[in-house]
Write an enzyme that holds these catalytic residues in place. Sequence first.
Site: not given
Length: 393
Positions: A54, A56, A205, A303
């Site tokens: 996961h 970005h 989230e 992130n």
Amino acid sequence: MQDDPGMVTTLAGLVIAGREGAWDMHVAGGRITGSRPSQQRGGGVVLPLAADIHTHLDKTFTAARMPCRASSLFQAIDMMAEDAARWTAEDLRTRAETALDRAWRQGTAVMRSHVDWSFAAPPKAWPVLTELAEEWRGRVELQLASLTRLDDLAVIGPEIAPHLRHSGGVLGAFIYRNDDLENHVRAVFDLAERHDLDLDFHVDEGLDPEACGIDVVIEETARRGLGGRVLCGHGCSLSVRDPGEVSRLLDRAAEAGIGLTVLPGANSYLQDAVPGRTPRLRGLAPLQEAHEAGVEVMLGSDNVRDGFFPYGDYDMVDVLRLAVLMGHLAPDDWLDAISARPAGWMGHGLALTVGGPADFILFDATDLHDVICRPRARRQVWRGGAILLEFKE
């Protein structure tokens, strides 16, 4: 650099993850040619390469361009959207390649990146990252997943799904307190089945106990028999929902074959972020309880150095360290959450086996607990039977 095919390198007195005692490992021709119990000690700790399921890459390394520190998830979304309007192919490539290089040199071999996809046509980042995936094949195996707001996906999903099927991508959606939730989720599953796509959701989230998107995803997965093909990331609202309700939900998730990705960095940074006040709630999904229920739990960088989380360095051992501290985890029980388990969900294997590639991470430490305790312990990343890079304390 490859070692001489005829030369055997012996690493003596190793602690090898998942095994008891000390071991001597033999390496030749880029492969592990043998291992046996050792009479020596002090050779270090060997871990398998990492998998980061996961990330970005489209957003990464933009933190310095943000106008302020985000005080909520949705403020971060807005700031990143403003920055994205100025992205160029060159900017995207430079930032994403920096991220891949950092990950590779620190021992990550497999990665999935979500890519914001807001309109029917592919976003600017998609062809850039697709090219990088080809260029990095053999170093970091990069898989791409679309990321679209659930309501928008109901409209543009029929345009996105065929493109994903053609390019080998994963279908993703952002779910948080949507209207007509059940019908929208069913439509996403319809697309996935029609085009034979795996699913990866950003779900719940936030800290609203009424956010229950994951419930609908679990039930739809179970109804369609898609266990092993549906992943849910975040699940922050599970941290504030009724414990009995969550326990039953996690049992159902395990039965359905749902995977859960927990993101300790960005979630702890953004949840309950009130300026001038220490956060009380960190939004960490109940990973211990999920694991105990039989859910396949994974960890991810999420992130890195952007508007959502201005820290991190694509180091999965550091992600494990953060999860261990925040989640009160036993390190030895959670190594698979950054290696074998996410790698398997992405179609790869990272197990250390005789006859397999000599790809691993070697720490100057006594055991995994010592690795967690000493972030600056010397680290050697081995690829193809040779040291790729060495970090010294």
